[in-house]
Scaffold this active site. Structure first.
Site, short mmCIF file in Angstrom:
data_model
loop_
_atom_site.label_atom_id
_atom_site.label_comp_id
_atom_site.label_asym_id
_atom_site.label_seq_id
_atom_site.Cartn_x
_atom_site.Cartn_y
_atom_site.Cartn_z
N GLU A 47 0.96 -1.21 0.05
CA GLU A 47 -0.05 0.04 0.04
C GLU A 47 0.87 1.23 -0.07
OE1 GLU A 47 -1.66 0.61 3.87
OE2 GLU A 47 -3.37 1.69 3.01
N ASN A 107 -6.82 6.22 -1.70
CA ASN A 107 -5.81 5.47 -1.62
C ASN A 107 -6.11 3.93 -2.38
OD1 ASN A 107 -4.02 3.43 -0.44
ND2 ASN A 107 -4.64 4.11 1.54
N LYS A 124 -9.47 2.06 -1.69
CA LYS A 124 -9.66 1.45 -0.30
C LYS A 124 -10.87 2.05 0.19
CE LYS A 124 -7.01 1.41 3.99
NZ LYS A 124 -5.64 1.75 4.62
N GLU A 143 -5.98 8.69 7.70
CA GLU A 143 -6.52 8.27 6.28
C GLU A 143 -7.87 9.04 5.93
OE1 GLU A 143 -4.67 3.82 6.62
OE2 GLU A 143 -5.61 4.41 4.84
N CYS A 169 -4.99 -3.01 2.95
CA CYS A 169 -4.56 -2.87 4.33
C CYS A 169 -5.70 -3.07 5.18
CB CYS A 169 -3.94 -1.67 4.75
SG CYS A 169 -3.14 -1.41 6.05
N ASN A 194 0.33 -0.99 5.47
CA ASN A 194 1.08 -0.06 6.22
C ASN A 194 0.48 -0.14 7.53
OD1 ASN A 194 2.31 2.67 4.28
ND2 ASN A 194 1.88 0.60 3.51
N1 ING Z 1 -3.43 0.40 8.77
C1 ING Z 1 -3.64 -0.05 9.95
C2 ING Z 1 -4.36 -1.48 9.52
O1 ING Z 1 -5.58 -1.51 9.39
C3 ING Z 1 -5.13 -0.33 11.87
C4 ING Z 1 -4.80 0.55 10.69
C5 ING Z 1 -4.23 -1.24 12.36
C6 ING Z 1 -6.35 -0.29 12.19
C7 ING Z 1 -4.55 -2.27 13.52
C8 ING Z 1 -6.76 -1.33 13.35
C9 ING Z 1 -5.98 -2.23 13.79
O2 ING Z 1 -3.73 -2.77 9.16
C10 ING Z 1 -3.70 0.96 7.53
N2 ING Z 1 -3.00 1.68 6.96
O3 ING Z 1 -4.98 0.64 7.30
#
Ligand code: ING
Length: 309
Positions: A47, A107, A124, A143, A169, A194
């Protein structure tokens, strides 16, 4: 019968704010060289592969973030990558921040086939994080500030010799993502991520728990839709902000068949038999025989929870 698609999952280590797109593209090409040497037909990058994970940075004026976006695809910065892929006869997929001619921000990710044509684009849909600066968080995750939710749905394309889909992601955490593509017969889903190593709202949750949730999500999606899932990280310390690794490939039985150690640039290469998806699709997950949609209404009728009285 077997239809082998040899996939390289090409993890990128950290991209610092100061790095140029030319710097990153040369790293991506080095990974493509390695993938070619290992017989890959298709290379998958993370991503937002061309820049640092900029949604961690707050800009009062959102237009200040437009420098992180691509106004055209391909463009002079990425053309060397397209040229190399064409030269190698290799398909590729990568994520980037898309600024449309109408001024909309997504995205996004694309699939480029072996003839160099952009055959698929995804935007996304599940955007995590928040819109305004949130002082209660150890790290910002903006985001929802910089991107609109995707408006293209979850398409599946007939390319690379099979039925290929994409997500990005956070999408991988939502079962609806996989099922909508599963209902189109998807045989391989490729995704970049990411993922910050720490939960900005739950400091105690460490990288082990994050990796557990990551593996759980993609293994479930693969198994429950009898498809391959290729998940590729941007990893490592970006200007003091750590992103986890966990680049891996899951087979249609939900088994992790390869996982890359570490947080640097690197690839794993797996010959994926797209026909290995057939057994699951024709038996336990033969949707036409087993699903009972008359009971699934709330899944699309409701956004949030409605508890019983
Ligand atoms: N990053 C993270 C993901 O979904 C996240 C944000 C992390 C949300 C952990 C909830 C829990 O992997 C992105 N860029 O979506």
């Amino acid at each position: 019968m077997s239809r082998i698609l040899t996939v390289a999952a090409a993890q990128l280590g950290p991209i610092q704010k100061a790095e140029t797109r030319a710097d990153v593209v040369s790293r991506m090409i080095a990974l493509m060289d390695e993938a070619k040497a290992k017989g890959a037909d298709f290379i998958v990058y993370p991503e937002l592969a061309l820049t640092t994970f900029f949604p961690r940075w707050y800009h009062e004026d959102r237009a200040e973030a437009d420098g992180w976006f691509e106004a055209a695809m391909p463009n002079p910065d990425v053309q060397p990558l397209f040229d190399k892929a064409l030269d190698y006869g290799m398909g590729m997929s990568f994520g980037y921040a898309e600024l449309t001619p109408e001024g909309r921000h997504f995205n996004s990710s694309i699939i480029v086939d072996k003839a160099g044509a952009i055959v698929g684009k995804y935007r996304k849909i599940h955007l995590p994080g928040h819109v305004e600066y949130d002082g209660s968080r150890s790290h910002q995750h903006l985001e929802k500030r910089y991107f609109e939710p995707g408006d293209l749905g979850f398409p599946v394309w007939r390319t690379m010799g099979g039925l290929i889909g994409m997500c990005i992601c956070n999408d991988r955490r939502w079962p609806e993502t996989y099922r909508v593509m599963g209902l189109q017969g998807v045989e391989m889903i490729v995704l970049g991520f990411n993922t910050p190593s720490v939960n900005a709202q739950k400091g105690g949750e460490g990288i082990a728990q994050r990796l557990f949730h990551h593996r759980l999500s993609v293994q479930a999606g693969a198994y429950q839709n009898s498809c391959w899932v290729v998940a590729v990280a941007k990893a490592g310390d970006e200007d003091g902000n750590h992103l986890m690794g966990g680049t891996l490939i899951v087979n249609p039985d939900g088994e992790i068949v390869a996982e890359l150690e570490g947080e640097a640039d690197g690839i794993i290469v797996v010959p994926c038999d797209l026909d290995a998806t057939r057994f699951g699709k024709e038996t336990i997950f033969d949707f036409a025989r087993h699903r009972r949609i008359e009971h699934y209404g709330p899944i699309t009728a409701q956004v949030g929870v409605v508890e019983p009285e």
